[in-house]
Design an enzyme around this catalytic site. Sequence first.
Site, PDB file in Angstrom:
ATOM      1  N   ALA A  20      -5.703   3.604  -3.045  1.00  9.41           N
ATOM      2  CA  ALA A  20      -5.259   4.759  -2.270  1.00  9.41           C
ATOM      3  C   ALA A  20      -6.161   4.954  -1.057  1.00  9.41           C
ATOM      4  O   ALA A  20      -7.382   4.851  -1.146  1.00  9.41           O
ATOM      5  CB  ALA A  20      -5.277   6.010  -3.150  1.00  9.41           C
ATOM      6  N   GLY A  71      -6.133   1.875   3.742  1.00  8.19           N
ATOM      7  CA  GLY A  71      -5.744   1.397   5.070  1.00  8.19           C
ATOM      8  C   GLY A  71      -4.658   0.344   5.027  1.00  8.19           C
ATOM      9  O   GLY A  71      -4.341  -0.262   6.055  1.00  8.19           O
ATOM     10  N   LYS A  72      -4.057   0.134   3.848  1.00  9.48           N
ATOM     11  CA  LYS A  72      -3.075  -0.942   3.708  1.00  9.48           C
ATOM     12  C   LYS A  72      -1.797  -0.683   4.516  1.00  9.48           C
ATOM     13  O   LYS A  72      -1.255  -1.603   5.126  1.00  9.48           O
ATOM     14  CB  LYS A  72      -2.739  -1.182   2.236  1.00  9.48           C
ATOM     15  CG  LYS A  72      -2.221   0.017   1.486  1.00  9.48           C
ATOM     16  CD  LYS A  72      -2.116  -0.270  -0.005  1.00  9.48           C
ATOM     17  CE  LYS A  72      -1.575   0.955  -0.743  1.00  9.48           C
ATOM     18  NZ  LYS A  72      -2.492   2.124  -0.630  1.00  9.48           N
ATOM     19  N   ALA A 104      11.486   3.171   3.486  1.00  9.13           N
ATOM     20  CA  ALA A 104      10.655   4.174   2.823  1.00  9.13           C
ATOM     21  C   ALA A 104      11.212   4.428   1.423  1.00  9.13           C
ATOM     22  O   ALA A 104      12.399   4.751   1.271  1.00  9.13           O
ATOM     23  CB  ALA A 104      10.638   5.461   3.631  1.00  9.13           C
ATOM     24  N   THR A 105      10.370   4.285   0.411  1.00  8.24           N
ATOM     25  CA  THR A 105      10.820   4.468  -0.970  1.00  8.24           C
ATOM     26  C   THR A 105      10.428   5.818  -1.549  1.00  8.24           C
ATOM     27  O   THR A 105      10.793   6.133  -2.675  1.00  8.24           O
ATOM     28  CB  THR A 105      10.245   3.362  -1.870  1.00  8.24           C
ATOM     29  OG1 THR A 105       8.817   3.455  -1.868  1.00  8.24           O
ATOM     30  CG2 THR A 105      10.665   1.984  -1.387  1.00  8.24           C
ATOM     31  N   HIS A 110       3.502  10.718   8.331  1.00  6.94           N
ATOM     32  CA  HIS A 110       3.657   9.267   8.452  1.00  6.94           C
ATOM     33  C   HIS A 110       4.627   8.921   9.582  1.00  6.94           C
ATOM     34  O   HIS A 110       4.388   7.984  10.354  1.00  6.94           O
ATOM     35  CB  HIS A 110       4.160   8.671   7.136  1.00  6.94           C
ATOM     36  CG  HIS A 110       3.092   8.432   6.122  1.00  6.94           C
ATOM     37  ND1 HIS A 110       2.059   7.539   6.331  1.00  6.94           N
ATOM     38  CD2 HIS A 110       2.882   8.960   4.888  1.00  6.94           C
ATOM     39  CE1 HIS A 110       1.263   7.528   5.279  1.00  6.94           C
ATOM     40  NE2 HIS A 110       1.731   8.387   4.392  1.00  6.94           N
ATOM     41  N   ARG A 113       3.833   6.839  13.042  1.00  2.92           N
ATOM     42  CA  ARG A 113       4.573   5.654  13.462  1.00  2.92           C
ATOM     43  C   ARG A 113       5.115   5.836  14.878  1.00  2.92           C
ATOM     44  O   ARG A 113       5.074   4.915  15.692  1.00  2.92           O
ATOM     45  CB  ARG A 113       5.718   5.354  12.481  1.00  2.92           C
ATOM     46  CG  ARG A 113       5.253   4.874  11.126  1.00  2.92           C
ATOM     47  CD  ARG A 113       6.372   4.187  10.364  1.00  2.92           C
ATOM     48  NE  ARG A 113       7.481   5.069  10.057  1.00  2.92           N
ATOM     49  CZ  ARG A 113       7.550   5.847   8.990  1.00  2.92           C
ATOM     50  NH1 ARG A 113       6.535   5.885   8.136  1.00  2.92           N
ATOM     51  NH2 ARG A 113       8.621   6.591   8.755  1.00  2.92           N
TER      52      ARG A 113
END
Length: 203
Positions: free
Chosen positions: A9, A12-13, A32-33, A48, A52
Amino acid sequence: MAILITGGARSGKSRFAEQYAARLGSRGIYIATCQPYDEEMKERIRQHMRDRDASGFRWETKEEPLETAALLRKLAMQFTEERREAQAGGRPWTAPPVLLDCLTLWLTNWLLQLEEGKQAGSDPLGEQTGAFIEAVRSYPYPLLLVTNEVGDGIVPEYPLGRRFRDEAGRLNQQLAGICEKVFLVTAGIPVELKSIAFRWDEL
């Protein structure tokens, strides 16, 4: 070309995945899930999306919490048709990278569905993960998959949590086996694992 990106968590992935995708094309598809169950999660999603948008890279967001395999198959057919039309017209064409974020939320969504008894079948979760893995294997264009390392912490207290940890670990292993590259991101630093992996023939 599928790429798996994993980490803990806030490692930075997701940021790394977005930066990687931006180097593969001029626009991208963001799957997006996440399902927003409360206001805090809704705000995370909005943040988020703002992040983006601020990146300058053009994303098209598709919210798909469950049927990601079907969506990947649909995108593959769509892009193949676009490529054929471009070739017929003598126009250059590059497939937009697809970024799916994240696999562990997708898995959580299915586990909750099954826990509520909404899905029938002898092994419905196995059927869903199998279909997803096959969709990834057959997807012919750039695909980035973000997942989480969930087995490095404490053992979950409840049976559903322990099942989630086990299923996530198995899913990550299967996807790592078929992905061209696997990145581990820790403290914002990505390391490509397959290039440094131990090989039995070197023993």
